[in-house]
Design a protein around this motif. Structure first.
Motif, PDB file in Angstrom:
ATOM      1  N   ALA A   1      54.500  41.616  43.135  1.00 18.01           N
ATOM      2  CA  ALA A   1      53.414  41.981  44.033  1.00 18.01           C
ATOM      3  C   ALA A   1      52.067  41.962  43.308  1.00 18.01           C
ATOM      4  O   ALA A   1      51.041  41.574  43.879  1.00 18.01           O
ATOM      5  CB  ALA A   1      53.675  43.358  44.631  1.00 18.01           C
ATOM      6  N   LEU A   2      52.069  42.368  42.045  1.00 18.62           N
ATOM      7  CA  LEU A   2      50.843  42.349  41.251  1.00 18.62           C
ATOM      8  C   LEU A   2      50.324  40.924  41.094  1.00 18.62           C
ATOM      9  O   LEU A   2      49.120  40.669  41.231  1.00 18.62           O
ATOM     10  CB  LEU A   2      51.093  42.983  39.886  1.00 18.62           C
ATOM     11  N   GLN A   3      51.226  39.989  40.819  1.00 23.28           N
ATOM     12  CA  GLN A   3      50.809  38.606  40.665  1.00 23.28           C
ATOM     13  C   GLN A   3      50.247  38.047  41.968  1.00 23.28           C
ATOM     14  O   GLN A   3      49.212  37.366  41.986  1.00 23.28           O
ATOM     15  CB  GLN A   3      52.000  37.753  40.212  1.00 23.28           C
ATOM     16  N   LEU A   4      50.926  38.356  43.071  1.00 22.04           N
ATOM     17  CA  LEU A   4      50.473  37.901  44.383  1.00 22.04           C
ATOM     18  C   LEU A   4      49.097  38.466  44.702  1.00 22.04           C
ATOM     19  O   LEU A   4      48.170  37.718  45.081  1.00 22.04           O
ATOM     20  CB  LEU A   4      51.475  38.341  45.451  1.00 22.04           C
ATOM     21  N   PHE A   5      48.940  39.768  44.546  1.00 25.25           N
ATOM     22  CA  PHE A   5      47.669  40.405  44.882  1.00 25.25           C
ATOM     23  C   PHE A   5      46.552  39.917  43.973  1.00 25.25           C
ATOM     24  O   PHE A   5      45.428  39.651  44.423  1.00 25.25           O
ATOM     25  CB  PHE A   5      47.810  41.926  44.779  1.00 25.25           C
ATOM     26  N   GLY A   6      46.867  39.775  42.688  1.00 20.79           N
ATOM     27  CA  GLY A   6      45.864  39.296  41.744  1.00 20.79           C
ATOM     28  C   GLY A   6      45.378  37.897  42.068  1.00 20.79           C
ATOM     29  O   GLY A   6      44.183  37.594  41.960  1.00 20.79           O
ATOM     30  N   ASN A   7      46.283  37.021  42.490  1.00 22.72           N
ATOM     31  CA  ASN A   7      45.887  35.665  42.863  1.00 22.72           C
ATOM     32  C   ASN A   7      44.938  35.674  44.062  1.00 22.72           C
ATOM     33  O   ASN A   7      43.987  34.887  44.123  1.00 22.72           O
ATOM     34  CB  ASN A   7      47.126  34.827  43.186  1.00 22.72           C
ATOM     35  N   LYS A   8      45.203  36.582  45.017  1.00 26.45           N
ATOM     36  CA  LYS A   8      44.327  36.678  46.192  1.00 26.45           C
ATOM     37  C   LYS A   8      42.940  37.197  45.787  1.00 26.45           C
ATOM     38  O   LYS A   8      41.908  36.709  46.268  1.00 26.45           O
ATOM     39  CB  LYS A   8      44.959  37.606  47.235  1.00 26.45           C
ATOM     40  N   VAL A   9      42.916  38.194  44.921  1.00 28.31           N
ATOM     41  CA  VAL A   9      41.635  38.723  44.460  1.00 28.31           C
ATOM     42  C   VAL A   9      40.845  37.641  43.729  1.00 28.31           C
ATOM     43  O   VAL A   9      39.634  37.479  43.937  1.00 28.31           O
ATOM     44  CB  VAL A   9      41.850  39.951  43.552  1.00 28.31           C
ATOM     45  N   ASP A  10      41.523  36.871  42.889  1.00 29.78           N
ATOM     46  CA  ASP A  10      40.855  35.763  42.194  1.00 29.78           C
ATOM     47  C   ASP A  10      40.247  34.783  43.192  1.00 29.78           C
ATOM     48  O   ASP A  10      39.107  34.328  43.030  1.00 29.78           O
ATOM     49  CB  ASP A  10      41.851  35.024  41.303  1.00 29.78           C
ATOM     50  N   GLN A  11      41.005  34.441  44.225  1.00 27.98           N
ATOM     51  CA  GLN A  11      40.512  33.500  45.225  1.00 27.98           C
ATOM     52  C   GLN A  11      39.267  34.022  45.922  1.00 27.98           C
ATOM     53  O   GLN A  11      38.285  33.283  46.105  1.00 27.98           O
ATOM     54  CB  GLN A  11      41.605  33.215  46.260  1.00 27.98           C
ATOM     55  N   VAL A  12      39.286  35.294  46.296  1.00 31.86           N
ATOM     56  CA  VAL A  12      38.137  35.877  46.988  1.00 31.86           C
ATOM     57  C   VAL A  12      36.918  35.920  46.072  1.00 31.86           C
ATOM     58  O   VAL A  12      35.806  35.545  46.469  1.00 31.86           O
ATOM     59  CB  VAL A  12      38.478  37.289  47.495  1.00 31.86           C
ATOM     60  N   GLN A  13      37.106  36.344  44.840  1.00 30.81           N
ATOM     61  CA  GLN A  13      35.977  36.447  43.918  1.00 30.81           C
ATOM     62  C   GLN A  13      35.388  35.074  43.598  1.00 30.81           C
ATOM     63  O   GLN A  13      34.164  34.929  43.496  1.00 30.81           O
ATOM     64  CB  GLN A  13      36.412  37.174  42.639  1.00 30.81           C
ATOM     65  N   GLN A  14      36.243  34.079  43.470  1.00 36.17           N
ATOM     66  CA  GLN A  14      35.737  32.734  43.212  1.00 36.17           C
ATOM     67  C   GLN A  14      34.972  32.185  44.410  1.00 36.17           C
ATOM     68  O   GLN A  14      33.926  31.543  44.255  1.00 36.17           O
ATOM     69  CB  GLN A  14      36.902  31.809  42.850  1.00 36.17           C
ATOM     70  N   THR A  15      35.470  32.455  45.611  1.00 37.42           N
ATOM     71  CA  THR A  15      34.799  31.964  46.818  1.00 37.42           C
ATOM     72  C   THR A  15      33.454  32.651  47.020  1.00 37.42           C
ATOM     73  O   THR A  15      32.453  31.997  47.340  1.00 37.42           O
ATOM     74  CB  THR A  15      35.683  32.197  48.057  1.00 37.42           C
ATOM     75  N   LEU A  16      33.420  33.963  46.830  1.00 42.66           N
ATOM     76  CA  LEU A  16      32.188  34.713  47.053  1.00 42.66           C
ATOM     77  C   LEU A  16      31.206  34.589  45.890  1.00 42.66           C
ATOM     78  O   LEU A  16      30.013  34.829  46.050  1.00 42.66           O
ATOM     79  CB  LEU A  16      32.505  36.195  47.277  1.00 42.66           C
TER      80      LEU A  16
END
Length: 280
Positions: free
Chosen positions: A120-135
């Motif tokens: 779950a940590l890996q999944l959530f971390g990947n989503k956070v990375d995606q959001v931060q890169q997009t924004l």
């Protein structure tokens, strides 16, 4: 030019019942926090109000709909609308929740709990990375209020959040009411939680009220954000702010919304506690 939140600033949540009051008479607050999704439509009445207020107050965007813990991919339209909102109002802080709320494209009106596992940590971390890169911006992740736990967690909630910070360089939004509610419901010690979190990652604190529900088996605390901050939560605030006084603080009130004066009274109490702890 976007306004800044002063170190240790205290703000209130912007809610529709207070729109006209704020437009008519400016108040003494360090920032206003919005629920991002309420302002995605740039042509709505709410957005028109926000655009005016953003010229007077620093803004924080607090999201509830990205569903970062879901196995579903992030909704690209939602992320685009968030990006457009951020470009429009230029908030000082951007935050989301440690939770999930969708599966198979179906969305729930709840912030559902995460299993605290490596997967779950890996999944959530990947989503956070995606959001931060997009924004192109750092986001803060808020600890949830929890009413049940998964069997055999691989780490505590605060360990999960600390690992997430290390993995993604995100920040934390520490909701002290959620800590107290979750700890009470699970029979844990909220002070232990607070001592375990990485304080240097915390950029904002939420303070709110809860509702007590009584059952034959005992009491359950519900994170309703519909009352004044409780004394146990103020005690947690004193404990944290004594060591880390420069973190921003937000008074959050979402149900049974009172007059603006009540929110400002709670803001004043937070400011007074911070001043006392800094002086001490």
């Amino acid at each position: 030019m976007a306004l800044t939140i002063p170190q240790g600033g205290v703000g209130i949540g912007l809610r529709a019942p207070h729109f006209q009051d704020l437009l008519r008479d400016p108040i003494n607050t360090d920032f206003l926090e919005i629920h991002s999704e309420n302002y995605f439509n740039p042509h709505s009445e709410a957005s028109a109000v926000l655009d005016r207020l953003a010229q007077q107050y620093a803004i924080s965007c607090h999201g509830i709909g990205l569903s970062l813990g879901s196995v579903d991919p992030i909704n690209p339209l939602h992320l685009k609308q968030l990006s457009n909102l951020i470009e429009r109002v230029k908030p000082r802080l951007i935050s989301e929740h440690l939770s999930w709320s969708s599966v198979g494209g179906e969305y729930f009106n709840d912030l559902l709990p995460m299993p605290y596992t490596e997967q779950a940590l890996q999944l959530f971390g990947n989503k956070v990375d995606q959001v931060q890169q997009t924004l192109g911006r750092q986001i803060l992740v808020e600890n949830p209020s929890v009413y049940l736990t998964f069997k055999q967690p691989e780490m505590t909630e605060w360990q999960f959040l600390n690992r997430l910070v290390e993995q993604t360089q995100c920040g934390l939004l520490l909701d002290l009411n959620n800590i107290y509610v979750s700890s009470f419901n699970q029979g844990c010690d909220s002070h232990t939680y607070l001592a375990g979190i990485n304080p240097q990652a915390v950029q904002e604190i939420h303070l709110a009220g809860f509702t007590v529900k009584s059952f034959d088996q005992g009491e359950l605390l519900i994170d309703t954000h519909g009352s004044r901050v409780s004394e146990p939560v103020w005690q947690l605030y004193r404990q944290f702010i004594a060591q880390w006084p420069n973190v921003a603080t937000l008074i959050e009130w979402d149900t049974d919304i009172p007059s603006l004066d009540v929110l400002l009274q709670e803001q004043g109490k937070a400011e007074q506690i911070r001043s006392q702890e800094v002086a001490a």
